[in-house]
Write a protein that holds these residues in place. Structure first.
Motif, PDB file in Angstrom:
ATOM      1  N   GLU A  97     -30.892  94.091 -80.962  1.00 14.94           N
ATOM      2  CA  GLU A  97     -32.155  94.058 -80.073  1.00 14.94           C
ATOM      3  C   GLU A  97     -33.475  94.358 -80.810  1.00 14.94           C
ATOM      4  N   PHE A  98     -33.003  95.008 -82.084  1.00 18.42           N
ATOM      5  CA  PHE A  98     -34.580  95.180 -82.859  1.00 18.42           C
ATOM      6  C   PHE A  98     -34.656  93.544 -83.544  1.00 18.42           C
ATOM      7  N   LEU A  99     -33.779  92.637 -83.779  1.00 19.69           N
ATOM      8  CA  LEU A  99     -34.144  91.542 -84.552  1.00 19.69           C
ATOM      9  C   LEU A  99     -34.508  90.576 -83.411  1.00 19.69           C
ATOM     10  N   ARG A 100     -34.096  90.854 -82.052  1.00 23.66           N
ATOM     11  CA  ARG A 100     -34.508  89.739 -81.112  1.00 23.66           C
ATOM     12  C   ARG A 100     -36.136  90.112 -80.756  1.00 23.66           C
ATOM     13  N   GLU A 101     -36.449  91.388 -80.669  1.00 23.59           N
ATOM     14  CA  GLU A 101     -37.799  91.864 -80.538  1.00 23.59           C
ATOM     15  C   GLU A 101     -38.838  91.641 -81.722  1.00 23.59           C
TER      16      GLU A 101
ATOM     17  N   PRO B   2     -35.457  86.652 -88.139  1.00 22.74           N
ATOM     18  CA  PRO B   2     -34.365  87.613 -88.327  1.00 22.74           C
ATOM     19  C   PRO B   2     -33.910  88.021 -89.857  1.00 22.74           C
ATOM     20  N   ALA B   3     -33.867  87.142 -90.621  1.00 23.68           N
ATOM     21  CA  ALA B   3     -33.545  87.443 -92.040  1.00 23.68           C
ATOM     22  C   ALA B   3     -34.695  88.419 -92.782  1.00 23.68           C
ATOM     23  N   ARG B   4     -35.868  87.833 -92.347  1.00 22.94           N
ATOM     24  CA  ARG B   4     -37.128  88.787 -92.959  1.00 22.94           C
ATOM     25  C   ARG B   4     -37.048  89.940 -92.258  1.00 22.94           C
TER      26      ARG B   4
ATOM     27  N   LEU C  85     -29.264  84.914 -80.615  1.00 21.79           N
ATOM     28  CA  LEU C  85     -29.013  86.264 -81.196  1.00 21.79           C
ATOM     29  C   LEU C  85     -28.155  86.984 -80.157  1.00 21.79           C
ATOM     30  N   LYS C  86     -28.674  87.040 -78.950  1.00 23.21           N
ATOM     31  CA  LYS C  86     -28.072  87.587 -77.744  1.00 23.21           C
ATOM     32  C   LYS C  86     -26.714  86.786 -77.315  1.00 23.21           C
ATOM     33  N   ALA C  87     -26.810  85.487 -77.331  1.00 23.19           N
ATOM     34  CA  ALA C  87     -25.394  84.729 -77.065  1.00 23.19           C
ATOM     35  C   ALA C  87     -24.555  85.082 -78.109  1.00 23.19           C
ATOM     36  N   MET C  88     -24.812  85.335 -79.521  1.00 27.12           N
ATOM     37  CA  MET C  88     -23.898  85.560 -80.553  1.00 27.12           C
ATOM     38  C   MET C  88     -23.266  86.662 -80.434  1.00 27.12           C
ATOM     39  N   GLU C  89     -24.134  87.654 -80.026  1.00 22.61           N
ATOM     40  CA  GLU C  89     -23.480  89.245 -79.602  1.00 22.61           C
ATOM     41  C   GLU C  89     -22.677  89.102 -78.434  1.00 22.61           C
ATOM     42  N   SER C  90     -22.881  88.436 -77.514  1.00 17.41           N
ATOM     43  CA  SER C  90     -22.077  88.433 -76.120  1.00 17.41           C
ATOM     44  C   SER C  90     -20.941  87.764 -76.517  1.00 17.41           C
ATOM     45  N   LEU C  91     -20.913  86.706 -77.400  1.00 14.51           N
ATOM     46  CA  LEU C  91     -19.617  86.213 -77.711  1.00 14.51           C
ATOM     47  C   LEU C  91     -18.848  86.556 -78.800  1.00 14.51           C
ATOM     48  N   ASN C  92     -19.271  87.747 -79.527  1.00 12.96           N
ATOM     49  CA  ASN C  92     -18.730  88.324 -80.709  1.00 12.96           C
ATOM     50  C   ASN C  92     -18.665  87.272 -81.721  1.00 12.96           C
ATOM     51  N   LEU C  93     -19.792  86.541 -81.958  1.00 13.69           N
ATOM     52  CA  LEU C  93     -20.021  85.822 -83.305  1.00 13.69           C
ATOM     53  C   LEU C  93     -20.711  86.397 -84.267  1.00 13.69           C
ATOM     54  N   GLY C  94     -19.912  86.922 -85.314  1.00 21.17           N
ATOM     55  CA  GLY C  94     -20.571  87.551 -86.541  1.00 21.17           C
ATOM     56  C   GLY C  94     -20.683  88.966 -86.032  1.00 21.17           C
ATOM     57  N   THR C  95     -21.356  89.736 -87.121  1.00 19.92           N
ATOM     58  CA  THR C  95     -21.493  91.087 -86.728  1.00 19.92           C
ATOM     59  C   THR C  95     -22.982  91.356 -86.894  1.00 19.92           C
ATOM     60  N   LYS C  96     -23.223  92.801 -86.483  1.00 12.40           N
ATOM     61  CA  LYS C  96     -24.775  93.131 -86.735  1.00 12.40           C
ATOM     62  C   LYS C  96     -25.213  93.133 -87.850  1.00 12.40           C
ATOM     63  N   SER C  97     -24.622  93.047 -88.878  1.00 15.68           N
ATOM     64  CA  SER C  97     -24.799  92.861 -90.256  1.00 15.68           C
ATOM     65  C   SER C  97     -25.049  91.300 -90.819  1.00 15.68           C
TER      66      SER C  97
END
Length: 753
Positions: free
Chosen positions: A278-282, A290-292, A470-482
């Motif tokens: 959520e931080f990266l989305r905002e 997101p990377a920066r 980012l939201k779609a990746m989180e909901s589909l469990n693609l990758g991790t928070k890191s």
């Protein structure tokens, strides 16, 4: 004297830990080219060695270095070797290999646990402990070192399993696709276990947009007035134009009668505390990638300004003294917002859906000692305002709904007005769209001021922007928070996607299409999500690292076999898409589509009509966009070239146009009288070079940021042309010869325009 060896993950974090534990008495020393920090505490000698991330790097044996000669099936089953990545750190650690106690103080997550345990093989480990903390504050660090826990080897194994699986899948499929498509060296096609299904999401959305067929529908709007205008809409769906026109003719210029009016208050709830996603989305809404954003957050964490930024948690731990943090913020530029929070009788934080035990949500832990600037200021402010908003009261809104009869037809008018701003007064990044509807009485007669029949079309789904991806990746469990921010960054850097909203490139489209046509499963999120669940099982001890890695190898054998059976088709698909190019828009000469085709060392811009004269090679290392304006010399369209760190450059689409030639000439070469022309190096750096190169080798490096403007002046000392640099509000003249007397002393102010 007892010797404690402390392992920190990074230099900045190590310095801060030592500073706190030593009560400001630590000393930095150097051994064999690497730094360590030493201090005494409680009659014990402490040595802290900061690493720079991993000291070991997973790789294949040297037999597999040659991509073209390696058997990919053997590569899948190859043993993994771990080479020393940071020999200086290892040499320093070996000086203290017989330490009585080893305390791992790396970041507390899978990656941090692996980094910490990697060094143990170089030490004569006796007593090994783990310091777990979520913020580099005095209280957290002292508590962590007073209450050490055991090292979690299962957590480290789960990180190592991911590292090995990503290496095997990435190496095997990257080599296969690069060789199959004849794209090697710097043009290789990167394939990643999580990267590929993420690209698959973007491709599917693009196909939905292209295949979308819009349907017409109709809305009837009446604007009424009672002290102020407000709108009402026909209450049923209208897809048939004749029906819409009939109803419109029956209500036009007719008064309305209120059938019912309802009004209710409701809460607009405070946002939940920040987790990483959520931080990266905002942050993306602030224009920060997101990377920066993650890079900045990590630095703020190591400066002791925010808590650990990699977390899934959205519930504050009860041990966090929230009021104390707010009181600290009273001494900052957020004093007004802090006072709002402290003015409440009781501070009760909002809660999100995920409560984890590893790290708390992201929150500020202290105030900067000196003012932050640029993106650092934006990110810190975002985190502070989110934190304070989670502690403040809900906003209150009023919803009004009126049902209005107009000549036998029902119209609805819906209003929403903020009554109490609540947390909106703190979290300035969100706004509430208000619609006014006055208080009405049943049977009240209303006169219409304006009547409108609107023809509309259904719209295709929107492309993902970085936030929604980012939201779609989180909901589909693609990758991790890191890892999610890094995966998105790689899709951009490897030319699979461009822009925001995110648009797939011809390379990305050809690549993912060749996968879907052959083995669509690896482009689907499910397979990657299953592997993430396996990682969790390793961490919990219900599966072993070797079991998971070997199962992944077996799966990859099957996938590779499918691809190898369609090598020629894959080659054709990828190269056909690349040769078609990316659409730039419509050709201004004949209305056909304009295409941008990227080659190894240049771009081609061509019209879909082979007979059109727009067919130009553009030698540029930047991103190209079509501009709205036309060239004042030849009337062809202009293009904008965007290079990292430089102001956008606008040029004519025809490289040979006199507009470009004149625009790029900044003066006369003092050596041979040739033209000094603005050029770009292969690394994207701009400079002036003589037009008579290679006979004349005069070159001048230029500032990379800001807008350059030519003048008619010559330097009185060296004869080079004087140039004006515009950087924000600053305008100043300089000589491109860096060591020229004109620039001596670096006192730019004396040359201000």
């Amino acid at each position: 004297m007892t010797l404690n060896l402390i392992i920190a993950e990074k230099m900045d974090a190590g310095r801060r830990i030592a500073y706190i534990l030593s009560k400001k008495t630590s000393k930095q020393k150097r051994s064999k080219g690497s730094f360590y920090i030493e201090f005494e505490s409680n009659n014990e000698r402490n040595v802290l060695v900061p690493l720079s991330g991993h000291v070991l790097e997973a790789d294949f044996p040297s037999d597999f270095k040659d991509w073209l000669k390696s058997d990919l099936n053997l590569l899948i089953d190859s043993r993994i070797v771990y080479n020393v990545k940071n020999q200086r750190a290892i040499n320093t650690l070996k000086n203290f290999k017989d330490a009585d106690n080893i305390i791992i103080a790396t970041d507390y997550d899978r990656e941090g646990e692996l980094i910490g345990t990697e060094v143990l093989k170089f030490l004569n480990a006796k007593n090994i402990k783990r310091a777990k903390f979520s913020a580099l504050t005095e209280k957290e660090i002292n508590d962590a070192f007073s209450n050490t826990i055991n090292v979690d080897y299962n957590l480290a194994d789960s990180a190592q399993a991911r590292e090995e699986i990503d290496l095997i899948w990435g190496a095997v499929l990257t080599r296969f696709f690069s060789i199959a498509s004849n794209r090697l060296w710097k043009d290789f096609i990167s394939v990643g276990r999580v990267q590929t299904p993420t690209l698959g999401l973007i491709y599917k959305r693009e196909m939905e947009i292209r295949s979308f067929v819009p349907e017409k529908y109709y809305k009837i709007k009446i604007t009424f007035n009672k002290n102020r205008d407000f709108d009402a809409y026909y209450n049923n769906e209208l897809k048939d134009r004749k029906t819409a026109e009939k109803i419109f003719s029956e209500v036009k210029n007719m008064p309305g009668r209120v059938k019912s009016f309802d009004k209710e208050e409701y809460y607009i709830y405070r946002p939940a505390p920040f987790n990483t996603n959520e931080f990266l989305r905002e942050a993306s809404y602030l224009g920060i990638s997101p990377a920066r954003a993650m890079n900045i957050a990590e630095k703020l964490y190591m400066q002791g300004l925010i808590s650990y930024p990699r977390t899934d948690n959205t519930v504050y731990n009860k041990s966090i003294n929230l009021k104390s943090i707010v009181e600290k913020l009273k001494k900052s530029e957020f004093s007004m917002e802090a006072d709002l929070v402290l003015s409440q009788e009781k501070i009760l934080p909002s809660r999100g859906k995920t409560e984890a035990t590893d790290h708390p949500p992201i929150y500020p832990v202290s105030v900067p000692s000196k003012e932050l600037t640029g993106d650092y200021k934006k990110i810190y402010e975002l985190i502070v305002r989110r934190f304070l908003a989670t502690l403040y009261k809900n906003a209150v809104a009023v919803r009004s709904t009126a049902l209005i009869d107009v000549n036998g037809h029902d119209f609805i008018s819906e209003g929403n007005i903020i009554k109490e701003n609540g947390w909106y007064d703190i979290y300035k990044y969100k706004s509430y769209r208000e619609y006014f509807v006055p208080d009405l009485e049943k049977n009240e007669v209303l006169n219409g001021r304006d009547y409108e029949l609107q023809e509309k079309e259904t719209e295709p789904p929107r492309r993902y922007d970085v936030s929604s991806l980012l939201k779609a990746m989180e909901s589909l469990n693609l990758g991790t928070k890191s890892t999610r921010h890094d995966i998105i960054d790689k899709l951009y850097s490897r030319n699979f996607v461009t822009g925001n909203p995110v648009k797939i490139t011809p390379l990305g489209e050809g690549f993912i299409k060749s996968i879907i046509d052959t083995n669509p499963r690896i482009s689907e999120p499910e397979m990657t999500a299953e592997l993430e669940m396996d990682m969790d099982k390793i961490a919990s001890g219900t599966k072993t690292k070797d079991d998971v890695v070997n199962e992944s190898r077996r799966m990859l054998h099957s996938v590779l076999n499918d691809f190898q059976g369609r090598t020629s088709e894959i080659n054709k698909t990828i190269n056909d898409y690349l040769n078609t190019g990316e659409s730039l828009g419509r050709c201004p000469l004949d209305g056909n589509e304009l295409f941008l085709i990227k080659y190894r060392d240049h771009y081609k811009i061509k019209c879909g009509d082979e007979n059109c004269r727009i067919d130009f090679n553009i030698y540029s290392n930047g991103r190209i966009q079509l501009n709205d304006s036309k060239c004042p010399v030849c009337s062809l369209p202009m293009i904008k070239i965007i290079r990292k760190g430089q102001s956008p450059e606008v040029k004519c689409i025809d490289p040979a146009c006199d507009y470009n030639k004149e625009k790029d000439i900044y003066g006369t070469c003092p050596a041979d009288g040739g033209n000094l022309v603005l050029r770009q190096s292969r690394y994207g750096k701009r400079f002036l070079g003589c037009s008579n190169y290679p006979k004349c080798t005069v070159t001048y490096p230029l500032p990379q940021k800001g807008i350059l403007k030519k003048t008619d002046k010559k330097c009185q000392y060296c004869g080079a042309p004087i140039i004006v640099l515009i950087n924000g509000r600053r305008h100043f003249e300089f000589c491109p010869k860096i060591d020229c007397e004109f620039n001596r002393g670096g006192k730019i102010e004396k040359n201000k325009v």
